[in-house]
Design an enzyme around this catalytic site. Sequence first.
Site, PDB file in Angstrom:
ATOM      1  N   ASP A   1       9.257   6.547 -33.355  1.00 21.75           N
ATOM      2  CA  ASP A   1       9.276   8.014 -33.383  1.00 21.75           C
ATOM      3  C   ASP A   1      10.135   8.650 -32.305  1.00 21.75           C
ATOM      4  OD1 ASP A   1       7.807   8.280 -35.702  1.00 21.75           O
ATOM      5  OD2 ASP A   1       5.879   8.461 -34.676  1.00 21.75           O
TER       6      ASP A   1
ATOM      7  N   TYR B   1       1.911  13.048 -38.426  1.00 22.52           N
ATOM      8  CA  TYR B   1       1.023  12.852 -37.278  1.00 22.52           C
ATOM      9  C   TYR B   1       1.265  13.873 -36.176  1.00 22.52           C
ATOM     10  CZ  TYR B   1      -1.825   8.675 -37.740  1.00 22.52           C
ATOM     11  OH  TYR B   1      -2.807   7.793 -38.083  1.00 22.52           O
TER      12      TYR B   1
END
Lengths: 644, 644
Positions: free
Chosen positions: B320, B405
């Site tokens: 990420d 998320y």
Amino acid sequence: MSKIPTFLFFFFFSSTISISLSSHPLDPLSPAEFTSVQTAVRSHYSNHTSVAFHYIGLKEPPKSAVLSWLHHHTPSSAAPPRRAFIIARVNHTTTHELTVDLTQSTILSDQLYTGSGYPLFTFEEQIAANALPLGHAPFLESLRRRGLHGAEILCQTYGIGWFGEQGKGCSRIVRVMCNYLDGTVNLFMRPVEGIAVTVDLDRMEIVGYRDRGIVPVPKADGTDYRGSKQRPPFGPGVNAINVVQPNGPSFEIDGHRIRWANWDFHLGFDMRAGPIISTASIFDVDKQTFRRVLYRGFLSELFVPYMDLTEEWYYRTFFDAGEFGYGLCTSSLLPGADCPDNAVFMEAYFPDKDGNPQQLPNAFCIFERYAGDVMWRHTEAATPVTEVRRDVSLVVRMVSTVGNYDYINDWEFKQSGSIKVTVGLTGLLEVRGADYTHKDQIHDESYGQILSENTIGSNHDHFLTYHLDLDVDGESNSFLKSKLKTVRVPNRTTSPRKSYWIKLGSEQVDLIFVNPNKKTMVGNPVGYRLIPGSVAGPLLSDDDYVQIRAAFTEYNVWVTPYNESEKWAGGVYVDRSRGDDTLATWSMKDREIEDRDIVVWYTLGFHHVPCQEDFPVMPTLSSGFELRPANFFERNPVLKAYIS
Amino acid sequence: MSKIPTFLFFFFFSSTISISLSSHPLDPLSPAEFTSVQTAVRSHYSNHTSVAFHYIGLKEPPKSAVLSWLHHHTPSSAAPPRRAFIIARVNHTTTHELTVDLTQSTILSDQLYTGSGYPLFTFEEQIAANALPLGHAPFLESLRRRGLHGAEILCQTYGIGWFGEQGKGCSRIVRVMCNYLDGTVNLFMRPVEGIAVTVDLDRMEIVGYRDRGIVPVPKADGTDYRGSKQRPPFGPGVNAINVVQPNGPSFEIDGHRIRWANWDFHLGFDMRAGPIISTASIFDVDKQTFRRVLYRGFLSELFVPYMDLTEEWYYRTFFDAGEFGYGLCTSSLLPGADCPDNAVFMEAYFPDKDGNPQQLPNAFCIFERYAGDVMWRHTEAATPVTEVRRDVSLVVRMVSTVGNYDYINDWEFKQSGSIKVTVGLTGLLEVRGADYTHKDQIHDESYGQILSENTIGSNHDHFLTYHLDLDVDGESNSFLKSKLKTVRVPNRTTSPRKSYWIKLGSEQVDLIFVNPNKKTMVGNPVGYRLIPGSVAGPLLSDDDYVQIRAAFTEYNVWVTPYNESEKWAGGVYVDRSRGDDTLATWSMKDREIEDRDIVVWYTLGFHHVPCQEDFPVMPTLSSGFELRPANFFERNPVLKAYIS
């Protein structure tokens, strides 16, 4: 003092009025009920018999009776009979287990206990034992040789454990160890080393005395932790910060029953365990009903072995619940310091050695916590949406100060369904006085870390073993130790990946307690997951007497079938116990635990290597564990949570 | 909008005025500095050259220059030159690394990067790629066959990793996966499965399309998490609860420098790492001086591998930070919800693909936390004394929402000297659409857990790897992996005990970073202890391409000598990386780390087996780690703490 009218009311009318709505079969004994025990036991024995109450607690009604009452009771339905379980020493020689009917104030049974081990120490006998050295000429001579003043001496009673002694060697003896004040209140930083005073508690006399030689008493300077005794420069400092609830708290306290947000539970107290959380249920907003989670949760034992083999230290392997009474050692909470301004306080009662009820003011505080955290959130950049919910929880706090250590015990209930248990360790280290003033002088085994001149912080552990009788959506539960297992992909024609994991066998363990008879709509068994905190296993040898007595710390998780008599992981009689009545011995029976009413025992462990920051008072070190719903709900139970 | 005048002021005068007192050599690029980069790079290339900025960040001055400036600077002393490091794609074909002098707005260097892997995705190219399917006839046909409306489709760009491809197979391609709205904003609960759209980002066109067959799209019902869309019954609910500070906050923000209680640190921002804590020092009240603790701490990489081998899923092994930019994905914090009422907010800036500075309002919040906890306490029954100090800490919070998320990142500074890093995982699961409506129908490998009809929550991990350049009381530090070892007592003539433990080798590890050149008065090396939180190791095979790229997760703790170029645990170019530039490869050099300027890399791991409570939005699951002083101070540093 404001409690006295209530007390009198109960005393006079308790056997005639119907049970009020606010009572619960698991309520701890009221002051009137302690008096009822006292009356019954006194009339049971003759006036010339000495009776010391070492334990008085609720004799829990059968679980089925409690559950039946809870689920079917009306204002007029009868509660299960109120009974007490008592451990008493009679004539300083024998241990008796009595059962008393609290309503009738009658003895239901009286059994002589002939097994090994002894009950909790009473406060009174510890006070008496602690006073003995100052009346003992050899001790006064030892003080004189050290240049110490008797007026500044304060002594403590320490259990001496069991190291294979048999027969008379197993009498009710303890060690009394003394510390020095003289310019500080921090007596635990000023041990008087080299002296071993052995006291027989039943005879209440010194039965052994040895002065091995003089070790410097660490100096008082820098040990006092009272704010009033500090000198500039001060700091660090921050501005005032408070929690406010303009509309008041969101919880209701009805007797010992607490209702808050989606939770309903009972808060009890026991002189041995301290706080007991019972019959905790959570309201399921989708099903519009309360669902059961935890029948009973409490600290069963707290084992604190020190790693110091010095003659005056080797036996320091404390069982704080079974020897000293974790509840008995409750410290009254200081409003505005121990708990935030929005806290509500609750008192507790324990019996003195004569059975008189003693009040513990501010034994518990109950407060809503908003630590600035987020219950759930999401930002969707594309739509765009940002939804955030604040996380507000309910905390029940109690502090047990067992001698030098202060344990801050939090049971936290979260709206999401989690129950978090946190323990904060603070207070004072148990230090050993030593000749060393610098680490460079230490060439032999010091059994600890040098913290200040002449001060060794002894290496030690803390193992807190909790009894958690989970009833996940009902009694019949199963324990799933589901593991995560690496799967090799056989060849690359199936996938470019070579591996993945599935729920099934490796080191990565997931601990779930399910109700195999209840399933969610999509077929998952309803469950709760145990999320461990700091996991520290025992480092003592299995054959060490200390470890045999504390064999319940061998695993961090045990699961047993519910058994009314199995409450104390280290056994009922822990002082001088021989390890024949522990969680480890019960578990040898290898009983069925699948689809049964099961109890999980979880041990939270700390290995404590002291450091200078722990001197003269320790900054709180916290850890804990969490019980978190896992397919208990059909979906996120706080999706529709709100703050009004 | 209120920021614009400041912006203009800087723009016109930044190269002429002397650096203000509030500046710091590690300040992130100001809007004017981003413009300076843009100007320099534009004039460096011709007008006909396409330049896309994939990364612009501060080129950190040498550590020695920063430290020298910090310790010796006066209002007039010159700061180290301000420079930027840039990664740009030129003409959609080549990757360039540029260095720009921010004051002069000149190019200092321009190097072609010819190694493997690609830089971060820009927002703009993701938006363009996500729009491609809706202009692609076969996709529209796939939608028609599924009875889905194009207007309700939202697509996302996913990196596809590397599985051994060479040559052209390694171009800048991604997968674009689509989800469905139609009655919900929770697109992540409504994946359109069976379709794989492959996009070449440089050519910005679809280069592969495959529709394997129809899988039901999970229904919208019950997926919307917006408060406005919820229907009764509501609950659980609580009353309002707020934090108030009648005298205001205790911290000062001076540019990017934050001073609070005994702490002084710098808060930076990077589009890749998000928050960066630098030059954190703590005031020692006894020594009356600031002492260094952490030179620089930030999230170096976040690896999230899914355990689903389905054709459209196997490559979902996200990095990420390196692929999407953990800072770039910052969500603006919602006052009163993401942070308490006493919070102060701070904005951040990032460049768009053309180098224009973009503001992120409320990127950070800074607040004092009082969660009702106790900093230290003790009750001494004998004297009697009760002293209790409230625990107030300072929190710096930032939320990064990487697609589904939401990661809540807290850096918490405690007056006791601890730095606690906590990450809360919330937001939306990545679910796979499936035929199943009940667990009983699942007989093959489902790669996850059924959460709702047609909805499988895929098993996955989160590994957050932190770069922690500890400078414990100075640069030269050593790492002590002190172990606790059981010692057998040879015979019982020495002691009744058979065992104890000492600090030295078994499984119980204590991680301490010490300055071997600084000792406390009693001779202990000054240090900080790393207290790990949830430790979860990788379960993928070492030879799996995925794990080769994420080899930095192999251990939870790595220690390396400080090296200016070693910032990103997964390498600088993570998209399609081959694992040749990771913490694991650097560490093969086996460099000296004793009494050196060292960096510790700590990986916080979570194995996530989804459960129904995570649907449709997840209650926050938190974990973290703590850096806690261990003989750093001579004694408890909060002994004289106060609240005014």
